[in-house]
Design a protein around this motif. Structure first.
Motif, PDB file in Angstrom:
ATOM      1  N   UNK A  56       0.760  -1.287  -0.066  1.00 39.48           N
ATOM      2  CA  UNK A  56       0.097   0.064  -0.059  1.00 39.48           C
ATOM      3  C   UNK A  56       0.872   1.298   0.002  1.00 39.48           C
ATOM      4  N   UNK A  57       1.962   1.307   0.797  1.00 38.91           N
ATOM      5  CA  UNK A  57       2.781   2.647   1.004  1.00 38.91           C
ATOM      6  C   UNK A  57       3.506   2.751  -0.484  1.00 38.91           C
ATOM      7  N   UNK A  58       3.951   1.453  -1.094  1.00 38.49           N
ATOM      8  CA  UNK A  58       4.384   1.696  -2.426  1.00 38.49           C
ATOM      9  C   UNK A  58       3.640   2.487  -3.458  1.00 38.49           C
ATOM     10  N   UNK A  59       2.236   2.236  -3.430  1.00 42.54           N
ATOM     11  CA  UNK A  59       1.344   2.498  -4.200  1.00 42.54           C
ATOM     12  C   UNK A  59       0.723   3.926  -4.055  1.00 42.54           C
ATOM     13  N   UNK A  60       1.357   4.511  -2.921  1.00 40.77           N
ATOM     14  CA  UNK A  60       0.936   5.685  -2.351  1.00 40.77           C
ATOM     15  C   UNK A  60       1.326   6.774  -3.614  1.00 40.77           C
ATOM     16  N   UNK A  61       0.505   7.720  -3.614  1.00 41.61           N
ATOM     17  CA  UNK A  61       0.908   8.956  -4.665  1.00 41.61           C
ATOM     18  C   UNK A  61       1.489  10.279  -3.895  1.00 41.61           C
ATOM     19  N   UNK A  68      -2.470   8.261   5.313  1.00 42.33           N
ATOM     20  CA  UNK A  68      -3.731   7.697   5.610  1.00 42.33           C
ATOM     21  C   UNK A  68      -3.896   6.286   5.458  1.00 42.33           C
ATOM     22  N   UNK A  69      -3.161   5.815   4.426  1.00 46.03           N
ATOM     23  CA  UNK A  69      -2.975   4.384   4.175  1.00 46.03           C
ATOM     24  C   UNK A  69      -2.348   3.648   5.535  1.00 46.03           C
ATOM     25  N   UNK A  72      -5.138   3.739   8.586  1.00 45.36           N
ATOM     26  CA  UNK A  72      -6.149   2.843   8.395  1.00 45.36           C
ATOM     27  C   UNK A  72      -5.628   1.359   8.519  1.00 45.36           C
ATOM     28  N   UNK A  73      -4.225   1.123   8.182  1.00 48.43           N
ATOM     29  CA  UNK A  73      -3.815  -0.158   8.303  1.00 48.43           C
ATOM     30  C   UNK A  73      -3.683  -0.574   9.760  1.00 48.43           C
ATOM     31  N   UNK A  74      -3.370   0.325  10.727  1.00 50.59           N
ATOM     32  CA  UNK A  74      -2.918   0.321  11.989  1.00 50.59           C
ATOM     33  C   UNK A  74      -4.393   0.400  12.851  1.00 50.59           C
ATOM     34  N   UNK A  75      -5.328   0.924  12.329  1.00 51.74           N
ATOM     35  CA  UNK A  75      -6.486   0.832  12.854  1.00 51.74           C
ATOM     36  C   UNK A  75      -7.077  -0.606  12.729  1.00 51.74           C
ATOM     37  N   UNK A  76      -6.890  -1.415  11.607  1.00 50.04           N
ATOM     38  CA  UNK A  76      -7.215  -2.694  11.544  1.00 50.04           C
ATOM     39  C   UNK A  76      -6.390  -3.584  12.182  1.00 50.04           C
ATOM     40  N   UNK A  77      -5.130  -3.383  12.314  1.00 50.18           N
ATOM     41  CA  UNK A  77      -4.140  -4.224  13.125  1.00 50.18           C
ATOM     42  C   UNK A  77      -4.477  -4.196  14.502  1.00 50.18           C
TER      43      UNK A  77
END
Length: 132
Positions: A56-61, A68-69, A72-77
């Motif tokens: 996800x981080x590699x795909x970030x613009x 934000x990604x 969201x990831x930490x929210x899930x983890x």
């Protein structure tokens, strides 16, 4: 070794045995030289364990998109957002671990329980022992 030598050894973190997960000797990580000439560090296994996050981080613009990604990831983890089941049936005051609360607690008092957790994490990854 005299009792005084043993006491000095026990009170000197630089003489404690430690390992790390970054492949650079702990003494070098803690040195002025490393601070003057830093290099990128990789914690062994972190990228393999969290492939999805790194993808996800590699795909970030942008850095904002990456942040934000990451949130969201930490929210899930950390399961920071209660599930519908929890909202309907669980206790409202259930403790939720949070990396944000951990950082906040450490920021207020590095000798707090949150500070102890963070110091333990740093020691286990980088081999740097707390000195106070």
């Amino acid at each position: 070794m005299t009792p005084q030598d043993e006491a000095n050894h026990a009170n000197d973190p630089s003489r404690w045995y430690s390992t790390n997960l970054v492949g650079i000797p702990t003494w070098l990580l803690a040195s002025v030289e490393f601070n003057a000439h830093p290099q990128a560090l990789r914690i062994a296994g972190a990228q393999e364990t969290h492939r999805g996050l790194f993808r996800l981080l590699e795909e970030s613009t942008s850095s904002e998109d990456a942040a934000e990604k990451f949130r969201r990831y930490m929210d899930i983890v950390f399961q920071l957002t209660p599930t519908q089941y929890e909202v309907l049936y669980a206790e409202l005051r259930r403790f939720r671990p949070s990396y944000l609360k951990l950082m906040e607690g450490w920021g207020f008092d590095s000798n707090s329980p949150q500070g102890a957790v963070l110091k333990g994490w740093v020691e286990s990854r980088f081999g740097l022992t707390p000195s106070f």
